[in-house]
Motif scaffolding. Structure first.
Motif, PDB file in Angstrom:
ATOM      1  N   ILE A 114      25.433  26.697   2.380  1.00 43.18           N
ATOM      2  CA  ILE A 114      24.567  25.870   3.358  1.00 43.18           C
ATOM      3  C   ILE A 114      25.733  25.097   4.050  1.00 43.18           C
ATOM      4  O   ILE A 114      25.642  24.682   5.420  1.00 43.18           O
ATOM      5  N   ASP A 117      27.498  27.229   6.579  1.00 39.19           N
ATOM      6  CA  ASP A 117      26.556  27.563   7.588  1.00 39.19           C
ATOM      7  C   ASP A 117      25.251  27.349   7.241  1.00 39.19           C
ATOM      8  O   ASP A 117      24.467  28.087   6.603  1.00 39.19           O
ATOM      9  N   PRO A 118      24.694  26.225   7.707  1.00 40.84           N
ATOM     10  CA  PRO A 118      23.182  25.537   7.342  1.00 40.84           C
ATOM     11  C   PRO A 118      22.156  27.001   7.640  1.00 40.84           C
ATOM     12  O   PRO A 118      21.004  26.730   7.207  1.00 40.84           O
ATOM     13  N   SER A 119      22.496  27.718   8.335  1.00 37.43           N
ATOM     14  CA  SER A 119      21.521  28.670   8.937  1.00 37.43           C
ATOM     15  C   SER A 119      21.225  29.916   7.816  1.00 37.43           C
ATOM     16  O   SER A 119      20.230  30.574   7.990  1.00 37.43           O
ATOM     17  N   VAL A 120      21.864  29.849   6.895  1.00 37.55           N
ATOM     18  CA  VAL A 120      21.606  30.441   5.699  1.00 37.55           C
ATOM     19  C   VAL A 120      20.518  30.231   5.190  1.00 37.55           C
ATOM     20  O   VAL A 120      19.760  31.258   4.427  1.00 37.55           O
ATOM     21  N   ASN A 122      17.287  30.147   5.227  1.00 37.98           N
ATOM     22  CA  ASN A 122      16.278  30.748   5.722  1.00 37.98           C
ATOM     23  C   ASN A 122      15.064  30.923   4.794  1.00 37.98           C
ATOM     24  O   ASN A 122      15.177  30.494   3.661  1.00 37.98           O
ATOM     25  N   ARG A 614      19.566  16.680  19.270  1.00 39.73           N
ATOM     26  CA  ARG A 614      19.930  17.937  18.504  1.00 39.73           C
ATOM     27  C   ARG A 614      19.221  17.479  16.835  1.00 39.73           C
ATOM     28  O   ARG A 614      19.004  18.501  16.201  1.00 39.73           O
ATOM     29  N   ARG A 618      16.893  20.093  15.530  1.00 39.14           N
ATOM     30  CA  ARG A 618      17.235  20.981  14.264  1.00 39.14           C
ATOM     31  C   ARG A 618      16.386  20.717  13.010  1.00 39.14           C
ATOM     32  O   ARG A 618      15.963  21.577  12.276  1.00 39.14           O
ATOM     33  N   SER A 621      13.248  23.087  13.959  1.00 37.01           N
ATOM     34  CA  SER A 621      13.768  24.446  13.660  1.00 37.01           C
ATOM     35  C   SER A 621      13.631  25.006  12.107  1.00 37.01           C
ATOM     36  O   SER A 621      13.597  25.890  11.688  1.00 37.01           O
ATOM     37  N   GLN A 622      14.006  23.967  11.162  1.00 36.75           N
ATOM     38  CA  GLN A 622      14.100  24.151   9.747  1.00 36.75           C
ATOM     39  C   GLN A 622      12.503  23.987   9.358  1.00 36.75           C
ATOM     40  O   GLN A 622      12.374  24.447   8.021  1.00 36.75           O
ATOM     41  N   GLU A 625      11.091  27.155   7.231  1.00 36.22           N
ATOM     42  CA  GLU A 625      11.783  27.587   6.193  1.00 36.22           C
ATOM     43  C   GLU A 625      11.402  26.538   4.935  1.00 36.22           C
ATOM     44  O   GLU A 625      11.080  26.695   4.011  1.00 36.22           O
TER      45      GLU A 625
END
Length: 640
Positions: A114, A117-120, A122, A614, A618, A621-622, A625
């Motif tokens: 994470i 790459d924070p997008s991991v 999910n 942003r 963000r 978008s989280q 999850e």
């Protein structure tokens, strides 16, 4: 410290790590019966060394390729439910000395991924994490058992370890989850001095893993323990790196002695990336073995160099060149301290040295640059004056805020009073050349003090009631009170306008005042959205915390037991409302800027507004999850 030397050490360390990395992205781990001599050692392949190196290099731009390879390796190593094993999947030790999957390796790898790459993070991963934690919890909300085994397994697999729980806590902080019981466990561990683990040699690694995210009431105790370890002569370069990074993570860079930094640099230069014991490996022949490698040593040293020493070296170089605006203003502030008695002077200098945020002083110069493009001249002396004023105000109220939050250091109170006196003297002087400056100053400080008084009266929970949900929830109205708490930031731009002849009733004055108000509200709401759980546990109800409490509707019961429900409420509905208010204030700030003839078309504070935008996007978008995580985890905790 020369910046060139520090940068050279970082690059040299990255090169050493790259040379050690296997094509699949993993690294060799060496196992030795000696903590500091790896000349005769066994070679292992583990996931743990790779995830640890990835976490250490998270902020190192020079190591981006290395990090990508590690990330790909770890994603291949994860189990079907996102758990990890100590051994590489091809390591013969998987059969010769098998271990179950465990939380230390799992959450070490997940945290590192994470950070890279924070997008991991999910929905699938967070749902698996929720199940993993539920299966390993000793009590609801922690602490957690180390090994992912069934409850009927042998006692040897049922231990509860502070380093492991520190790693779990770190992962949860990265995804915005706070578990009060887990923090209580870590705080109790620190308070009782039980920072040892059967998986790590000595207390330093344990303190390192806890310090990555712990910010509870025992932070000063943890800091003292780290400082004591740094003073010990036998502390090796790997341990020094972990201690320096830990103090920085606790926000205590100023507590790192210069001679300790110099000794750390000297050790790197003299011994290179010599392996030292990082964790404890399986015993062989009844003798304890230690795991380490030059790549691990280099990674921890690079983390300390990147986080603490490179910025310090750059700052020293900047001061030497006298090219930094922020350092120039801080030098002026330091000079004014010469008239103080020794104890007050030392306290004041300590505060000045740790005030590193350049935005505090650059606002006046940024505003001056915008006006210059419109053909309006603000004298440099006036910009210096306003920048120094903002620095004094920031430092004084930063110290006062700590006292209002019951975290104040009495040794700094005299320094705060001195800064406030200097601030008032500057505005008395300004009033001679720009009449009305003093009146604006008084009005502004009255607004700040009124906002602080309102907050103390309405947003604080008595210490004896903090274990339960607040009985009274404050009403922040249109959130104007948030702006008033920090409205001192508007003083510089407004005085600059007054110098140009734009007084309070003018269109320009009103536009700038409105711009600063809405910018500050958006910024404060962004901070509150991240801090509300920690604030609530400390007895402070911030604006977002008040929204969560109102929307959740719970008004009694244990705060600890209700916290999962509150966090679910935040991600379910409150985050949308908070983001909408942030977006609204950003829009109003930009509209106010556009209504000013002097600011129209400029980028004044645009990078700050865009960053807030942003951050809110963000968070939205989280949301899905986080809801997945909380919905899976909450029912098992018994919080409905």
């Amino acid at each position: 410290m020369k910046p060139a030397l520090v940068r050279s050490l970082i690059q040299n360390g990255v090169k050493r790590i790259e040379e050690s990395q296997f094509p699949d992205g993993s690294f060799p781990t060496f196992s030795s019966p000696s903590r500091d001599d790896f000349a005769s050692s066994l070679l292992h392949r583990t996931t743990f060394s790779a995830s640890t190196i990835l976490a250490c290099l998270a902020s190192c731009k020079d190591a981006f390729t290395i990090r990508n390879r590690i990330a790909h390796f770890l994603l291949r190593e994860k189990g079907p439910h996102w758990s990890f094993n100590y051994w590489h999947h091809e390591a013969p030790e998987r059969n010769e000395m098998p271990y179950p999957d465990d939380l230390d390796d799992s959450f070490g790898a997940l945290s590192a991924l994470i950070m890279h790459d924070p997008s991991v993070a999910n929905g699938e991963m967070l749902a698996a994490v929720a199940s993993m934690l539920t299966a390993a919890e000793e009590q609801e909300g922690g602490p957690y058992r180390t090994w992912l085994v069934g409850p009927q397994s042998a006692p040897v697999w049922q231990d509860i370890d502070p380093a492991v729980n520190g790693t779990v806590y770190h992962f949860l902080s990265l995804v915005g989850i706070r578990l009060a019981r887990l923090e209580e466990y870590l705080g109790g561990t620190i308070k009782r001095g039980l920072m040892t683990s059967p998986y790590y040699p000595g207390s330093v690694p344990v303190m390192y893993f806890i310090a990555r995210s712990y910010r509870g009431s025992e932070t000063p105790t943890l800091a003292e323990a780290l400082a004591a370890a740094l003073r010990r002569a036998e502390t090796n370069v790997l341990e020094r790196a972990m201690i320096i990074t830990s103090l920085a993570n606790l926000g205590l860079k100023a507590r790192i002695p210069r001679n300790a930094v110099q000794a750390f640099i000297k050790d790197i230069v003299s011994e290179g990336w010599r392996p030292h014991a990082f964790c404890i490996d399986p015993a062989r022949g009844g003798k304890t073995h230690y795991a380490g490698s030059s790549a691990l040593t280099a990674a921890f040293c690079i983390e300390a160099l990147e986080k603490v020493i490179a910025p310090q070296a750059a700052g020293e170089s900047s001061r030497a060149r006298q090219s930094s605006v922020h350092d120039k203003i801080r030098r002026i502030a330091r000079t004014t301290c010469n008239k103080l008695p020794e104890h007050i002077r030392n306290a004041a200098l300590r505060v000045i040295d740790k005030t590193n945020d350049e935005k505090i002083t650059t606002l006046a110069y940024d505003f001056r640059s915008v006006l210059a493009k419109r053909g309006k001249t603000i004298p440099l002396d006036l910009a210096n004056h306003l920048a120094l004023s903002n620095l004094y105000g920031w430092m004084a109220y930063d110290i006062y805020d700590d006292f209002l939050d019951e975290e104040g250091d009495p040794a700094l109170l005299s320094a705060a009073n001195f800064f406030l006196r200097e601030l008032a003297a500057l505005y008395r002087e300004l009033d001679r050349s720009i009449p009305g400056s003093w009146t604006l100053f008084e009005t502004t400080l009255n607004a700040i003090d009124n906002a602080n008084a309102w907050e103390q009266a309405n947003c604080r929970v008595p210490s004896h009631e903090r274990a339960v949900l607040p009985r009274r929830i404050p009403d922040f109205g249109d959130f104007g009170m948030l702006a008033e708490r920090s409205i001192g930031h508007a003083l510089g731009p407004l005085v600059a306008l007054m110098h140009l002849g734009h007084r309070a009733p003018s269109r320009e004055y009103q536009a700038v005042q409105k711009f600063m108000k809405h910018y500050i509200i958006a910024r404060q709401l962004d901070d509150d959205a991240h801090d509300w759980p920690d604030d609530l546990v400390r007895g402070q109800i911030n604006a977002v915390g008040a929204m969560v409490l109102k929307e959740c509707g719970a008004s009694d019961g244990s705060l600890r037991k209700t916290m999962p429900q509150l966090q679910l409420q935040f991600w379910k509905t409150t985050i949308d409302r908070v983001a909408a208010i942030i977006f609204e204030n950003i829009t109003m700030a930009r509209a106010a800027r556009a209504s000013s003839r002097l600011l129209r078309g400029s980028s004044f504070l645009e990078s700050a507004l865009a960053s807030l935008e942003r951050s809110a996007n963000r968070a939205i978008s989280q949301r899905d999850e986080m809801l997945t995580f909380l919905k899976h985890y909450q029912p098992e905790n018994g919080a409905k």
